[in-house]
Design a protein around this motif. Structure first.
Motif, PDB file in Angstrom:
ATOM      1  N   ARG A 118       5.701   2.188  19.951  1.00 15.32           N
ATOM      2  CA  ARG A 118       5.630   1.481  18.664  1.00 15.32           C
ATOM      3  C   ARG A 118       4.170   1.268  18.249  1.00 15.32           C
ATOM      4  O   ARG A 118       3.308   1.001  19.059  1.00 15.32           O
ATOM      5  N   GLY A 119       3.951   1.385  16.954  1.00 18.11           N
ATOM      6  CA  GLY A 119       2.589   1.256  16.441  1.00 18.11           C
ATOM      7  C   GLY A 119       1.794   2.550  16.616  1.00 18.11           C
ATOM      8  O   GLY A 119       0.585   2.594  16.417  1.00 18.11           O
ATOM      9  N   GLY A 120       2.495   3.637  16.973  1.00 22.96           N
ATOM     10  CA  GLY A 120       1.816   4.869  17.383  1.00 22.96           C
ATOM     11  C   GLY A 120       1.146   5.669  16.281  1.00 22.96           C
ATOM     12  O   GLY A 120       0.473   6.666  16.580  1.00 22.96           O
ATOM     13  N   SER A 121       1.267   5.276  15.027  1.00 23.95           N
ATOM     14  CA  SER A 121       0.528   6.013  13.985  1.00 23.95           C
ATOM     15  C   SER A 121      -0.978   5.872  14.192  1.00 23.95           C
ATOM     16  O   SER A 121      -1.747   6.765  13.800  1.00 23.95           O
ATOM     17  N   ASP A 122      -1.385   4.775  14.804  1.00 25.87           N
ATOM     18  CA  ASP A 122      -2.803   4.605  15.160  1.00 25.87           C
ATOM     19  C   ASP A 122      -3.249   5.757  16.055  1.00 25.87           C
ATOM     20  O   ASP A 122      -4.384   6.240  15.950  1.00 25.87           O
ATOM     21  N   THR A 179      11.003   1.286  10.023  1.00 25.30           N
ATOM     22  CA  THR A 179      11.229   1.803  11.385  1.00 25.30           C
ATOM     23  C   THR A 179      12.297   0.988  12.107  1.00 25.30           C
ATOM     24  O   THR A 179      13.152   1.544  12.799  1.00 25.30           O
ATOM     25  N   PHE A 191       2.887   8.756  14.104  1.00 26.67           N
ATOM     26  CA  PHE A 191       3.936   8.286  15.015  1.00 26.67           C
ATOM     27  C   PHE A 191       4.702   9.359  15.776  1.00 26.67           C
ATOM     28  O   PHE A 191       5.275   9.066  16.803  1.00 26.67           O
ATOM     29  N   LYS A 218      10.953  -3.918   8.418  1.00 24.23           N
ATOM     30  CA  LYS A 218      10.169  -2.680   8.524  1.00 24.23           C
ATOM     31  C   LYS A 218      11.162  -1.523   8.527  1.00 24.23           C
ATOM     32  O   LYS A 218      12.208  -1.595   9.192  1.00 24.23           O
ATOM     33  N   GLU A 249       8.060   7.738   8.840  1.00 24.78           N
ATOM     34  CA  GLU A 249       6.732   8.291   8.551  1.00 24.78           C
ATOM     35  C   GLU A 249       6.869   9.609   7.778  1.00 24.78           C
ATOM     36  O   GLU A 249       6.094   9.894   6.873  1.00 24.78           O
ATOM     37  N   SER A 253       1.769   5.318   7.956  1.00 24.10           N
ATOM     38  CA  SER A 253       2.884   4.747   8.724  1.00 24.10           C
ATOM     39  C   SER A 253       4.094   4.730   7.814  1.00 24.10           C
ATOM     40  O   SER A 253       4.002   5.045   6.627  1.00 24.10           O
ATOM     41  N   ALA A 254       5.226   4.281   8.350  1.00 19.33           N
ATOM     42  CA  ALA A 254       6.423   4.055   7.523  1.00 19.33           C
ATOM     43  C   ALA A 254       6.231   2.746   6.759  1.00 19.33           C
ATOM     44  O   ALA A 254       5.442   1.895   7.185  1.00 19.33           O
TER      45      ALA A 254
END
Ligand code: ASP
Length: 445
Positions: free
Chosen positions: A184-188, A51, A170, A49, A116, A38-39
């Motif tokens: 948002r939170g899309g690196s998952d 982002t 992300f 953060k 990222e 993630s970033a």
């Protein structure tokens, strides 16, 4: 030996000290071959953060305002990480280009994705892994929807060329090369897609908590950790607000039957939570896996004599709420009654009009509205086919003097949902939790 894909969240990569922990984790297991960063996130609770700062730069640029003070914070963070890690990587030209593109009107997605992108370059250099730009391997279609099939083909082909790689989370790109981000939170989600793409044996999701807890620790004191949970159970709990993981991250790996292991970068030896497919083995009969709940629902209770024999009553009722663009959560019913449980956020200020339309279309004998309702879901595979579960739950609530306004149990029996008044929410959660997980008593000497 299987391949592990490891995604590290923003707090795991917030500064040089965190990068060192991440490298130690990766080097401890050579099967950790594909890494999704993630970033940089917050270093402490008052920090920013990256982002969020990037979105801020984009918003200021759109208003033709100067964003260099905010951009300097971003620049400083990356350059400090590189310096403190002793890297020779020079991000100066990249940073200058990003700043110029934001100034020239780059999209919000492009701007946000750079968090990222830059962190991926740092991590790749620090680990000595190949950097694979997500824009090359994560594909969106022309309408901006994620294209799973195309991604799978390109990603597996590209990653097969490298034994180890860092792929930033992300974002990806559309066929014409525009950068698109997930929500948002899309690196998952990227982590899950890569895990599926390389047919990983495990998707590790490294964060700053040691997995899921059986209940919200703000409500129940020191709830027990959940060691293992099935995708199905997690879905039920996440739907009711319990979350450490982006909801959409579950689908790619669930389909491929790849387990997800939630682990803590700051406590790598803690067991964490393993999310697995349901292999048909029932849990300890009578046990529950977790409890979650949300406040802010309204119940519309409708009564009509002989409702049960009136053909199409349910359809008419649901057509009214569908016409208002409202989706409902539950619809418990009796012989001559039906209740609709609806989130307040769905109703907004449409309630009066909805009631008028129900009167007109359904012609009920009475309609009653109950506001300030909270829903609590008690979830567990161990609940299925076990007599006495409901009795235990409702006895606990009755002993606390808590009135249950609604009950819903799916026929899969892995979930009992109760509706209580908002004011009883916390007490009801605690009562249910302790009914199934009795507090540990001190040994008597
Ligand atoms: N950096 C992005 C965000 O803050 C994506 C992520 O961290 O997963 O939402």
């Amino acid at each position: 030996m299987g391949i592990k894909v490891a995604k590290f969240g923003g707090s795991s990569l917030a500064d040089a000290a965190q990068f060192r922990k991440v490298r130690a984790i990766i080097e401890a297991d050579p099967t950790r071959r594909y890494i999704i960063p993630s970033a940089p996130g917050k270093r402490d609770k008052d920090d920013y953060k990256i982002t969020d700062l990037l979105y801020k730069c984009h918003a200021l640029a759109q208003e033709q305002r100067c964003f260099s003070a905010v951009f300097n914070l971003i620049k400083e963070r990356y350059l400090t990480i590189c310096r403190e890690l002793g890297l020779s990587l020079d991000l100066g030209p990249e940073l200058a280009e990003i700043e110029a593109r934001i100034k020239a009107g780059a999209s919000a997605d492009y701007t946000a994705s750079r968090g990222e992108y830059l962190n991926g370059q740092i991590l790749a250099a620090y680990l000595g892994f190949v950097f694979v730009d997500a824009a090359k391997v994560i594909c969106f279609d022309a309408e901006g929807r994620f294209d799973a099939e195309k991604t799978h083909a390109i990603l597996s082909q590209e990653l097969s060329r490298y034994p180890q790689a860092v792929i930033p989370g992300f974002y990806g790109s559309t066929p014409d090369g525009q950068i698109r981000t997930f929500t948002r939170g899309g690196s998952d989600i990227t982590g899950a897609i890569v895990a599926r793409g390389v047919n990983a044996s495990l998707y590790e999701n490294w964060t700053d908590v040691s997995g899921f807890l059986m209940a919200d620790p703000r409500v129940v004191k020191q709830p027990k950790p959940i060691r293992e949970i099935t995708y199905r159970e997690l879905r039920e709990l996440a739907y009711m607000g319990a979350s450490v993981l982006h909801e959409e991250a579950i689908f790619p790996v669930r389909e491929a039957k790849i387990p997800i292991h939630i682990k803590n970068t700051n406590d790598p030896d803690a067991p964490g939570t393993l999310i697995v497919s349901d292999n048909g083995n029932l849990r300890t009969p009578g046990s529950i896996t977790g409890i979650a709940g949300l406040k802010g629902f309204t119940i519309i209770a409708i009564e009509k004599t002989l409702m049960h024999s009136e053909l199409g009553f349910g359809r008419k009722l649901l057509s009214v709420i569908e016409d208002h663009g409202i989706s409902f959560e539950h619809m418990p019913s009796g012989i001559d009654t039906i209740s609709l449980v609806i989130a307040d956020s769905q109703l907004n200020n449409k309630l009066d009009q909805v009631l008028t339309d129900i009167e007109r279309v359904c012609q009920p004998d009475s309609i009653e509205v109950f506001h300030d309702i909270a829903l609590i879901a008690t979830v567990g595979l161990g609940m299925a086919y076990t007599p006495g579960i409901a009795a235990k739950l409702f006895t606990a609530l009755a002993q606390g003097g808590i009135n249950v306004r609604m009950i819903d149990q799916g026929s899969s029996e892995i979930n009992i949902i109760v509706g209580v008044e908002n004011k009883d929410f916390e007490e009801a959660m605690r009562r249910i939790y302790y009914a199934f997980v009795p507090p540990e008593t001190e040994p008597v000497c």
